[in-house]
Design an enzyme around this catalytic site. Structure first.
Site, PDB file in Angstrom:
ATOM      1  N   HIS A  16      41.048  41.678  30.609  1.00  0.00           N
ATOM      2  CA  HIS A  16      39.621  42.021  30.486  1.00  0.00           C
ATOM      3  C   HIS A  16      39.315  42.415  29.033  1.00  0.00           C
ATOM      4  CE1 HIS A  16      40.034  43.292  34.951  1.00  0.00           C
ATOM      5  NE2 HIS A  16      39.298  42.205  34.946  1.00  0.00           N
ATOM      6  N   LYS A  40      35.359  45.257  48.734  1.00  0.00           N
ATOM      7  CA  LYS A  40      36.730  44.988  48.270  1.00  0.00           C
ATOM      8  C   LYS A  40      37.656  46.186  48.452  1.00  0.00           C
ATOM      9  CE  LYS A  40      36.856  41.368  44.730  1.00  0.00           C
ATOM     10  NZ  LYS A  40      37.190  41.124  43.304  1.00  0.00           N
ATOM     11  N   ARG A  89      40.742  32.155  33.688  1.00  0.00           N
ATOM     12  CA  ARG A  89      42.182  32.134  33.443  1.00  0.00           C
ATOM     13  C   ARG A  89      42.775  30.760  33.681  1.00  0.00           C
ATOM     14  NH1 ARG A  89      42.873  37.376  36.968  1.00  0.00           N
ATOM     15  NH2 ARG A  89      41.028  36.349  37.773  1.00  0.00           N
ATOM     16  N   SER A 127      44.033  42.317  38.029  1.00  0.00           N
ATOM     17  CA  SER A 127      44.024  43.709  38.487  1.00  0.00           C
ATOM     18  C   SER A 127      44.863  43.850  39.754  1.00  0.00           C
ATOM     19  CB  SER A 127      42.597  44.165  38.780  1.00  0.00           C
ATOM     20  OG  SER A 127      41.819  44.121  37.623  1.00  0.00           O
TER      21      SER A 127
END
Ligand code: ADP
Length: 162
Positions: A16, A40, A89, A127
């Site tokens: 990030h 989440k 990514r 993460s």
């Protein structure tokens, strides 16, 4: 030009940070918008995620951190912003990001999404992987900014003791 970098940031990683660094050079002002994202079930509370991000990003003059819990495009309109910054990514990110970008543009026609690629050394970072490694006692210090590392240590110590 102002841009918004939204995400859950549970927690903020060096991946990030890489995108934020690049974005801060492209835009006059960059807001890192941290989604509460109750769905989440984040490991860190919204307050913890905001505090970690603020601490990790304090050296950037043109970057600020704000929490949000409403629809992204509503938050953008409130802040008079029409550019979303997202990180890409790998091909696996693409399909979801394309759907999100097109849906946001459908709801807010002036909205544009800009994608940046991180340095190859951050391509594999997520993460969720950080949370997984840390929960099993692995060392994540080289994958996250120092304030995040300190908070992760504290969090898992607390979880272990409870
Ligand atoms: P979300 O819940 O919206 O996926 P994340 O916090 O996981 O939020 O990610 C926010 C943004 O940062 C997304 O665009 C994601 O693709 C990007 N991102 C996450 N990890 C990396 C990384 N290692 N390198 C580059 N971009 C990343």
């Amino acid at each position: 030009m102002k841009a918004l970098y939204p995400g859950t940031f549970d927690p903020l990683t060096n991946g990030h940070l890489d995108i934020i660094e690049r974005g801060s050079k492209m835009f006059k002002h960059l807001i890192v918008a941290i989604a509460e994202n109750k769905r989440k079930k984040p490991l860190f509370t919204i307050e913890e995620r905001v505090e970690m991000a603020k601490e990790s990003l304090k050296s950037f003059d043109n970057v600020s951190v704000l929490p949000f819990s409403n629809l992204l495009i509503h938050f953008m309109k409130e802040h008079n912003i029409n550019i979303i910054l997202r990180g890409l990514r790998a091909v696996s990110d693409f399909e979801f990001e394309l759907q999100l970008a097109l849906m946001n543009r459908k709801m807010y026609p002036d909205c544009e999404t800009v994608f940046l690629m991180p340095s190859s050394k951050h391509i594999f970072l997520s993460s969720s992987m950080i949370r997984e490694i840390a929960s099993l006692g692995g060392d994540v210090s080289c994958f996250v900014p120092h304030p995040v590392f300190m908070k992760i240590e504290e969090k898992f110590k607390m979880i272990k003791e409870s």
